[in-house]
Scaffold this active site. Structure first.
Site, mmCIF file in Angstrom:
data_model
loop_
_atom_site.group_PDB
_atom_site.id
_atom_site.type_symbol
_atom_site.label_atom_id
_atom_site.label_comp_id
_atom_site.label_asym_id
_atom_site.label_seq_id
_atom_site.Cartn_x
_atom_site.Cartn_y
_atom_site.Cartn_z
ATOM 1 N N GLY A 78 1.083 -0.841 0.175
ATOM 2 C CA GLY A 78 0.161 -0.042 0.076
ATOM 3 C C GLY A 78 0.712 1.416 -0.521
ATOM 4 O O GLY A 78 0.633 2.198 0.932
ATOM 5 N N ARG A 116 0.110 5.428 -1.380
ATOM 6 C CA ARG A 116 -0.020 6.544 -1.096
ATOM 7 C C ARG A 116 0.142 6.534 0.289
ATOM 8 O O ARG A 116 -0.041 5.866 0.900
ATOM 9 C CB ARG A 116 -1.708 6.520 -1.446
ATOM 10 C CG ARG A 116 -3.023 6.621 -2.522
ATOM 11 C CD ARG A 116 -4.195 7.022 -2.501
ATOM 12 N NE ARG A 116 -4.430 5.605 -2.008
ATOM 13 C CZ ARG A 116 -5.118 5.643 -1.069
ATOM 14 N NH1 ARG A 116 -5.540 6.054 -0.089
ATOM 15 N NH2 ARG A 116 -6.285 4.727 -0.811
ATOM 16 N N SER A 168 -3.278 -1.703 -4.450
ATOM 17 C CA SER A 168 -4.403 -2.573 -5.382
ATOM 18 C C SER A 168 -4.722 -1.603 -5.942
ATOM 19 O O SER A 168 -4.955 -2.185 -7.177
ATOM 20 C CB SER A 168 -5.056 -2.928 -4.089
ATOM 21 O OG SER A 168 -5.316 -1.828 -3.341
ATOM 22 N N VAL A 194 -3.386 -6.897 -0.853
ATOM 23 C CA VAL A 194 -3.105 -7.572 -0.241
ATOM 24 C C VAL A 194 -3.866 -8.983 0.626
ATOM 25 O O VAL A 194 -3.523 -9.765 1.050
ATOM 26 C CB VAL A 194 -2.605 -7.231 1.453
ATOM 27 C CG1 VAL A 194 -1.573 -6.542 0.700
ATOM 28 C CG2 VAL A 194 -3.787 -6.356 1.647
ATOM 29 N N ASN A 247 2.236 -2.402 5.755
ATOM 30 C CA ASN A 247 1.205 -1.190 5.828
ATOM 31 C C ASN A 247 -0.655 -0.680 5.082
ATOM 32 O O ASN A 247 -1.157 -0.216 5.387
ATOM 33 C CB ASN A 247 1.958 0.172 4.673
ATOM 34 C CG ASN A 247 1.225 1.481 4.878
ATOM 35 O OD1 ASN A 247 1.037 2.467 6.024
ATOM 36 N ND2 ASN A 247 0.594 1.670 3.464
ATOM 37 N N TYR A 264 -11.434 -3.099 12.778
ATOM 38 C CA TYR A 264 -10.446 -2.433 12.930
ATOM 39 C C TYR A 264 -9.163 -2.066 14.091
ATOM 40 O O TYR A 264 -8.070 -2.645 13.761
ATOM 41 C CB TYR A 264 -10.512 -0.432 12.158
ATOM 42 C CG TYR A 264 -8.995 -0.126 12.245
ATOM 43 C CD1 TYR A 264 -8.689 -0.094 10.796
ATOM 44 C CD2 TYR A 264 -8.378 0.724 12.918
ATOM 45 C CE1 TYR A 264 -7.530 0.929 10.309
ATOM 46 C CE2 TYR A 264 -7.513 1.237 12.436
ATOM 47 C CZ TYR A 264 -6.776 1.606 11.297
ATOM 48 O OH TYR A 264 -5.731 1.898 11.256
ATOM 49 N N ALA A 320 -9.591 -3.949 16.439
ATOM 50 C CA ALA A 320 -9.384 -5.991 16.255
ATOM 51 C C ALA A 320 -8.404 -6.300 15.491
ATOM 52 O O ALA A 320 -7.593 -7.549 15.682
ATOM 53 C CB ALA A 320 -10.853 -6.698 15.486
ATOM 54 N N LYS A 330 -6.254 -4.652 13.886
ATOM 55 C CA LYS A 330 -4.850 -4.213 14.621
ATOM 56 C C LYS A 330 -3.972 -4.638 15.875
ATOM 57 O O LYS A 330 -2.726 -4.480 15.986
ATOM 58 C CB LYS A 330 -5.126 -2.468 14.435
ATOM 59 C CG LYS A 330 -4.911 -1.334 13.172
ATOM 60 C CD LYS A 330 -4.346 -2.094 12.602
ATOM 61 C CE LYS A 330 -4.537 -0.981 10.994
ATOM 62 N NZ LYS A 330 -4.052 -0.991 10.341
#
Ligand code: NAP
Length: 248
Positions: free
Chosen positions: A13, A16, A38, A65, A91, A156, A158, A160
């Protein structure tokens, strides 16, 4: 301080946002860099141009990914073009924010698929060759919200939090191969991911940050480059916070 001359890095990723800043910072430290995207092909090609202009090797690779086949094909191609990946920065990430009761199972799963399983699958594809070279750096981009929880981000947070446990467990397995595995946990950072937040919410967040501002992507990238450097070889299984004092 961080000399990555002659190293091969893959940053997922990295067309950007934070990933872009990481790819550029690794190249500034001397690394060749494989840029993954992507959707953002033009942005990824622009990063490749910037890195090539620095005299490093760089190429863009399209892969979601969250798709195992695409991940395997990308890693095979990167290895053919550059040699084995020595610095892997996981990332790529997305958010699909909603309170838990309103979140569909698909929205929950999509975020876990990209932010947790995707990062693990890229790592799984890279690690065997990395082990053979007996040197490596793996860095996962987690989040302050994986450490403290976040309203409207059960999926998100969970994912991370999962990256933190993944990094610790993998650090145990790969230490014998001289491979370190760490997380960087950014706070609120100026990218497209936070650009869509309502201004009043953003102001409230800024006022709760000790430094009273958002992070610049380059500030996250600086920490990643430090962890990637040969000199950071005694740091493993750790999570480094770059959150302006939002969470300690
Ligand atoms: P962003 O500006 O939205 O960029 C997200 C990046 O991830 C893009 O380059 C995007 O590439 C890539 N990506 C998304 N889904 C992908 C997939 N399925 N396969 C491959 N690449 C994919 O977000 P950002 O703020 O830079 O976030 C980067 C990382 O930092 C994420 O993991 C995020 O969770 C984490 N983080 C961000 C903040 C923040 O405040 N911004 C805070 C803590 C942690 P395409 O455009 O090509 O799809």
């Amino acid at each position: 301080m961080s000399d990555l001359s002659g190293k091969v890095s893959l940053v997922t990723g990295s067309g950007r946002g934070i990933g872009r800043a990481i790819a550029i910072a690794l190249a500034e430290a001397g690394s060749d860099v494989a840029v993954n995207y992507s959707h953002s092909k033009d942005a990824a090609e622009e990063v490749v141009k910037l890195i090539t202009a620095m005299g490093r090797k760089s190429k863009a690779y399209k892969a979601n990914v969250g798709n195992l086949e695409e991940v395997r094909t990308m890693v095979e191609q990167v290895t053919k073009d550059f040699g084995p990946v020595q610095v892997l920065v996981n990332n790529a990430g997305i958010n699909r924010d909603k309170t838990f009761v309103r979140m569909t199972p698909e929205q929950f799963k999509e975020v876990i698929d990209v932010n947790l399983i995707g990062q693990a699958m890229v790592t799984h594809a890279v690690v065997p060759a990395m082990m053979k070279t007996d040197w490596g750096r793996i860095i996962f981009i987690s989040s302050v919200n994986g450490q403290r929880g976040s309203f409207g981000q059960t999926n998100y947070a969970a994912a991370k939090a999962g990256l933190i446990a993944l990094a610790k467990s993998l650090a145990l397995e790969l230490a014998r191969n001289n491979i370190t595995v760490n997380c960087v946990a950014p706070g609120f950072t100026e990218t497209d991911m936070t650009a869509g937040m309502p201004p009043d919410v953003l102001e409230k967040i800024k006022s709760s940050v000790l430094m009273k501002r958002q992070a610049k992507p380059e500030e996250i990238a600086y920490c990643v480059t430090f962890l990637a450097s040969p000199k950071a070889g005694y740091i493993t299984g750790d999570t480094v916070n770059v959150n302006g004092g939002l969470y300690m």
